[in-house]
Design an enzyme around this catalytic site. Structure first.
Site, mmCIF file in Angstrom:
data_model
loop_
_atom_site.group_PDB
_atom_site.id
_atom_site.type_symbol
_atom_site.label_atom_id
_atom_site.label_comp_id
_atom_site.label_asym_id
_atom_site.label_seq_id
_atom_site.Cartn_x
_atom_site.Cartn_y
_atom_site.Cartn_z
ATOM 1 N N PHE A 64 44.934 43.629 29.351
ATOM 2 C CA PHE A 64 43.395 43.584 28.891
ATOM 3 C C PHE A 64 43.092 42.978 29.961
ATOM 4 C CE2 PHE A 64 39.571 41.256 26.568
ATOM 5 C CZ PHE A 64 39.452 42.469 26.770
ATOM 6 N N TYR A 65 43.740 42.029 30.233
ATOM 7 C CA TYR A 65 43.648 41.695 31.309
ATOM 8 C C TYR A 65 43.119 42.197 32.794
ATOM 9 C CZ TYR A 65 43.733 38.908 36.909
ATOM 10 O OH TYR A 65 43.596 38.824 37.306
ATOM 11 N N ALA A 66 43.948 43.169 33.199
ATOM 12 C CA ALA A 66 43.462 44.474 33.804
ATOM 13 C C ALA A 66 42.409 45.358 33.448
ATOM 14 C CB ALA A 66 45.138 45.519 34.498
ATOM 15 N N THR B 219 39.757 43.650 31.880
ATOM 16 C CA THR B 219 38.268 42.921 32.032
ATOM 17 C C THR B 219 38.162 43.395 33.187
ATOM 18 O OG1 THR B 219 39.879 41.305 31.921
ATOM 19 C CG2 THR B 219 39.110 41.692 29.654
ATOM 20 N N LYS B 220 38.804 42.938 34.959
ATOM 21 C CA LYS B 220 39.276 42.849 35.963
ATOM 22 C C LYS B 220 38.211 44.314 36.551
ATOM 23 C CE LYS B 220 39.943 38.642 37.490
ATOM 24 N NZ LYS B 220 38.759 38.191 38.251
#
Length: 333
Positions: free
Chosen positions: A152-154, A156-157
């Site tokens: 999910f980090y990726a 959002t980026k």
């Protein structure tokens, strides 16, 4: 004296960038929430060094607070904006995804709205190599599709990149989105491998090595990365020639640029470099692959070189040694 606004100014990269901008003659306004994702005292120690400089100002606040960034932009009228504030960490995004939504998506929206009202000369926004996700073609090039993020980090980026492109198109805002590859060096983050491995080895604790060490990372020394960002700050999309393999948008002053070393290192070689710098062996706890991780990162840096020239490439042994010297000095080990 030109003014730069740096979000995430108390962070690892933010601290080094602010210090460099100040040395280059900029007035720097920073904003940081000093969250407890990792030790806030480390962030305050970074800020203490920056506050000793007369041309630095810090605002302690969350970027997602409605209107906060707009007020800052209206007050300071920055020529340059560098957006580094984010909730970081691949594994943490599995446990606390909501914090990524707030900081990375809502925070970026607030910045884009502020820039729409008070346009800077150039905006640089931090993305990540993690957006390449499940891609198997290496090295990663900016023009490769990045449609399959594994965390999910990726995600959002990648969403930030799309948001920024839309504002660049709609409001003619020049933006460079840089994709960082694994950054390391003095004042680094405690959740990163170099910090965790160094601390574990010195304390005689086992260090967790995922996928039994069968991973490669494009480790990028902090000073080399900052040099790249500084040079890119004066390379404004839409104001120069299109170069070979350019990621420049056909409909907006928007470009994506990899900022990495361009030479991946085997994880076990990285551990060996730390052991050598510490003159102490690690107790290696071999583990399975973790959700959200990728086997390899490798930056194609040909676009970066065409835009800003050859950058310094600190050797791994030297860079790890600099971190270990800082760690021992800061923690008195």
């Amino acid at each position: 004296m030109p003014t730069a606004l740096v979000t995430g100014a108390a962070g690892f990269i933010g601290y080094h960038l602010c210090a460099r901008l100040l040395s280059e003659g900029w007035r720097v306004v920073g904003i940081d929430a000093l969250t407890d994702y990792y030790d806030p005292e480390l962030k305050r120690a970074r800020l203490a060094l920056l506050k000793a400089r007369p041309d630095f100002e810090i605002i302690e606040a969350r970027i997602e607070e409605e209107g906060r960034l707009l007020s800052l932009m209206q007050t300071h009228q920055p020529e340059l904006v560098v957006h580094l504030a984010a909730q970081a960490g691949v594994r943490h995004s599995i446990d606390a995804p909501r914090s990524y939504m707030h900081a990375n998506l809502e925070g970026t929206f607030e910045l884009l709205e502020a820039a729409r009202a008070v346009p800077p000369r150039h905006m640089l926004l931090a993305s990540t190599s993690s957006v390449y996700g499940a891609n198997t073609k290496i090295p990663y090039a900016e023009t490769d599709r990045a449609d399959h993020p594994l965390s999910f980090y990726a995600a959002t980026k990648k969403a930030m990149e799309a948001m920024a492109h839309s504002y660049a198109h709609l409001y003619d805002l020049p933006m460079t989105m840089f994709r960082f590859f694994t950054v390391y060096g003095p004042w680094g983050r405690p959740d990163m491998a170099l910090f965790k491995f160094t601390r574990g080895i010195l304390e005689g604790l086992p260090i967790d090595i995922y996928n039994h060490g069968q991973m490669r990372r494009d480790f990028t020394y902090i000073d080399d990365l900052i040099e790249g960002v500084i040079r890119l700050s004066s390379t404004v999309p839409g104001q120069g020639a299109v170069v070979t393999g350019d990621s420049l948008s056909s409909v907006a002053p928007f470009r994506v640029v990899n900022v990495g070393n361009g030479a991946p290192v085997q994880l076990l070689d990285f551990v060996t470099a730390i052991e050598t710098a510490l003159d102490q062996s690690a107790d290696r706890n071999m583990m399975e692959m973790q959700p959200g991780d990728v086997l390899e990162t490798w930056a194609d840096t040909s676009l970066l070189r065409q835009l800003v020239g050859e950058l310094p490439k600190t050797q791994l042994a030297e860079g790890v040694g600099e971190f270990v010297r800082w760690y021992r000095g800061y923690y008195g080990t």
